[in-house]
Design a protein around this motif. Structure first.
Motif, PDB file in Angstrom:
ATOM      1  N   LYS A 110      22.111  17.151  -5.613  1.00 45.38           N
ATOM      2  CA  LYS A 110      21.477  17.361  -4.260  1.00 45.38           C
ATOM      3  C   LYS A 110      21.013  18.791  -4.068  1.00 45.38           C
ATOM      4  O   LYS A 110      19.800  18.830  -3.671  1.00 45.38           O
ATOM      5  CB  LYS A 110      22.503  17.017  -3.293  1.00 45.38           C
ATOM      6  CG  LYS A 110      23.100  15.710  -3.054  1.00 45.38           C
ATOM      7  CD  LYS A 110      23.810  15.433  -2.027  1.00 45.38           C
ATOM      8  CE  LYS A 110      24.460  14.057  -1.562  1.00 45.38           C
ATOM      9  NZ  LYS A 110      25.491  13.937  -0.681  1.00 45.38           N
ATOM     10  N   ARG A 111      21.764  19.773  -4.585  1.00 43.15           N
ATOM     11  CA  ARG A 111      21.185  21.334  -4.447  1.00 43.15           C
ATOM     12  C   ARG A 111      19.957  21.368  -5.076  1.00 43.15           C
ATOM     13  O   ARG A 111      18.743  22.043  -4.597  1.00 43.15           O
ATOM     14  CB  ARG A 111      22.327  21.932  -4.750  1.00 43.15           C
ATOM     15  CG  ARG A 111      23.526  22.036  -3.754  1.00 43.15           C
ATOM     16  CD  ARG A 111      24.520  23.102  -4.132  1.00 43.15           C
ATOM     17  NE  ARG A 111      25.720  22.735  -3.280  1.00 43.15           N
ATOM     18  CZ  ARG A 111      27.057  22.750  -3.741  1.00 43.15           C
ATOM     19  NH1 ARG A 111      27.181  22.754  -5.220  1.00 43.15           N
ATOM     20  NH2 ARG A 111      27.993  22.452  -3.176  1.00 43.15           N
ATOM     21  N   PHE A 112      19.763  21.063  -6.212  1.00 44.49           N
ATOM     22  CA  PHE A 112      18.898  20.998  -7.061  1.00 44.49           C
ATOM     23  C   PHE A 112      17.577  20.504  -6.377  1.00 44.49           C
ATOM     24  O   PHE A 112      16.567  21.016  -6.580  1.00 44.49           O
ATOM     25  CB  PHE A 112      18.953  20.506  -8.318  1.00 44.49           C
ATOM     26  CG  PHE A 112      17.835  20.607  -9.331  1.00 44.49           C
ATOM     27  CD1 PHE A 112      17.371  21.922  -9.763  1.00 44.49           C
ATOM     28  CD2 PHE A 112      16.914  19.375  -9.592  1.00 44.49           C
ATOM     29  CE1 PHE A 112      16.314  22.023 -10.689  1.00 44.49           C
ATOM     30  CE2 PHE A 112      15.833  19.482 -10.302  1.00 44.49           C
ATOM     31  CZ  PHE A 112      15.472  20.699 -11.079  1.00 44.49           C
ATOM     32  N   VAL A 113      17.672  19.467  -5.792  1.00 46.77           N
ATOM     33  CA  VAL A 113      16.512  18.778  -5.325  1.00 46.77           C
ATOM     34  C   VAL A 113      15.967  19.397  -4.035  1.00 46.77           C
ATOM     35  O   VAL A 113      14.771  19.761  -3.857  1.00 46.77           O
ATOM     36  CB  VAL A 113      16.746  17.176  -4.914  1.00 46.77           C
ATOM     37  CG1 VAL A 113      16.030  16.423  -4.138  1.00 46.77           C
ATOM     38  CG2 VAL A 113      16.967  16.388  -6.268  1.00 46.77           C
ATOM     39  N   ALA A 114      17.189  19.812  -3.266  1.00 45.76           N
ATOM     40  CA  ALA A 114      16.821  20.463  -1.859  1.00 45.76           C
ATOM     41  C   ALA A 114      16.019  21.788  -2.403  1.00 45.76           C
ATOM     42  O   ALA A 114      15.245  22.417  -1.539  1.00 45.76           O
ATOM     43  CB  ALA A 114      17.961  21.077  -1.269  1.00 45.76           C
ATOM     44  N   LEU A 115      16.281  22.546  -3.476  1.00 44.04           N
ATOM     45  CA  LEU A 115      15.549  23.837  -3.922  1.00 44.04           C
ATOM     46  C   LEU A 115      14.356  23.337  -4.320  1.00 44.04           C
ATOM     47  O   LEU A 115      13.274  24.056  -4.140  1.00 44.04           O
ATOM     48  CB  LEU A 115      16.459  24.582  -5.066  1.00 44.04           C
ATOM     49  CG  LEU A 115      17.619  25.214  -4.309  1.00 44.04           C
ATOM     50  CD1 LEU A 115      18.611  25.680  -5.443  1.00 44.04           C
ATOM     51  CD2 LEU A 115      17.441  26.208  -3.533  1.00 44.04           C
ATOM     52  N   TRP A 116      14.106  22.199  -5.158  1.00 45.74           N
ATOM     53  CA  TRP A 116      12.776  21.850  -5.832  1.00 45.74           C
ATOM     54  C   TRP A 116      11.964  21.493  -4.618  1.00 45.74           C
ATOM     55  O   TRP A 116      10.819  21.896  -4.774  1.00 45.74           O
ATOM     56  CB  TRP A 116      13.317  20.822  -6.828  1.00 45.74           C
ATOM     57  CG  TRP A 116      11.939  20.439  -7.473  1.00 45.74           C
ATOM     58  CD1 TRP A 116      11.415  21.082  -8.548  1.00 45.74           C
ATOM     59  CD2 TRP A 116      11.301  19.264  -7.440  1.00 45.74           C
ATOM     60  NE1 TRP A 116      10.355  20.537  -8.986  1.00 45.74           N
ATOM     61  CE2 TRP A 116      10.206  19.332  -8.489  1.00 45.74           C
ATOM     62  CE3 TRP A 116      11.313  18.159  -6.579  1.00 45.74           C
ATOM     63  CZ2 TRP A 116       9.254  18.091  -8.659  1.00 45.74           C
ATOM     64  CZ3 TRP A 116      10.480  16.766  -6.953  1.00 45.74           C
ATOM     65  CH2 TRP A 116       9.509  16.968  -7.670  1.00 45.74           C
ATOM     66  N   VAL A 117      12.357  20.985  -3.577  1.00 44.68           N
ATOM     67  CA  VAL A 117      11.509  20.323  -2.731  1.00 44.68           C
ATOM     68  C   VAL A 117      10.903  21.509  -1.799  1.00 44.68           C
ATOM     69  O   VAL A 117       9.689  21.509  -1.605  1.00 44.68           O
ATOM     70  CB  VAL A 117      12.356  19.202  -1.842  1.00 44.68           C
ATOM     71  CG1 VAL A 117      11.288  19.083  -0.481  1.00 44.68           C
ATOM     72  CG2 VAL A 117      12.421  18.213  -2.219  1.00 44.68           C
ATOM     73  N   LYS A 118      11.574  22.524  -1.453  1.00 43.64           N
ATOM     74  CA  LYS A 118      11.165  23.753  -0.867  1.00 43.64           C
ATOM     75  C   LYS A 118      10.136  24.534  -1.598  1.00 43.64           C
ATOM     76  O   LYS A 118       9.524  24.967  -2.143  1.00 43.64           O
ATOM     77  CB  LYS A 118      12.389  24.697  -0.672  1.00 43.64           C
ATOM     78  CG  LYS A 118      13.402  24.065   0.604  1.00 43.64           C
ATOM     79  CD  LYS A 118      14.376  25.236   0.614  1.00 43.64           C
ATOM     80  CE  LYS A 118      15.330  24.635   1.620  1.00 43.64           C
ATOM     81  NZ  LYS A 118      16.309  25.737   2.091  1.00 43.64           N
TER      82      LYS A 118
END
Length: 118
Positions: A110-118
């Motif tokens: 989840k954290r990875f996806v949140a960082l990747w989306v930004k």
């Protein structure tokens, strides 16, 4: 005339091995699914499965007509019951550990996806 019908009925009787009977009973007892549903899934008559489940609850095995030994006095666990309880507790601990690991992996993703989306 009825003799022919009896002969046909007798030839349709199927014999199931102990492993199949025990597996069918375990499906009912461990999943909580209704007997008719499990019987249909397995292709057996619901009455047959019902008798196996009843016999297993009464005697400890769908294959045995002998009753299980009476519980030990004072509500204490017998040796076999104690071993089974320990096995189930260990299994539950392992599953809890695996759940925690999977939850951590999910959180990292989840954290990875949140960082990747930004």
């Amino acid at each position: 005339m009825t003799g022919g019908i009896v002969g046909v009925m007798a030839s349709r009787k199927r014999i199931y091995d102990a492993e199949f009977r025990e597996g069918a009973v375990r499906i009912v007892t461990e999943t909580g699914k209704p007997i008719p549903e499990v019987a249909e899934d397995l292709g057996i008559h619901p009455g047959t499965l019902h008798s196996w489940v009843s016999r297993a609850r009464r005697n400890g095995s769908p294959s045995s007509d002998r009753p299980v030994a009476e519980p030990s006095p004072g509500g204490r666990l017998r040796e076999g019951e104690r071993a089974e309880l320990e096995r189930l507790r260990a299994e539950a601990r392992e599953k809890d550990k695996r759940i925690r690991e999977l939850e951590m992996e999910r959180d990292v993703c989840k954290r990875f996806v949140a960082l990747w989306v930004k």
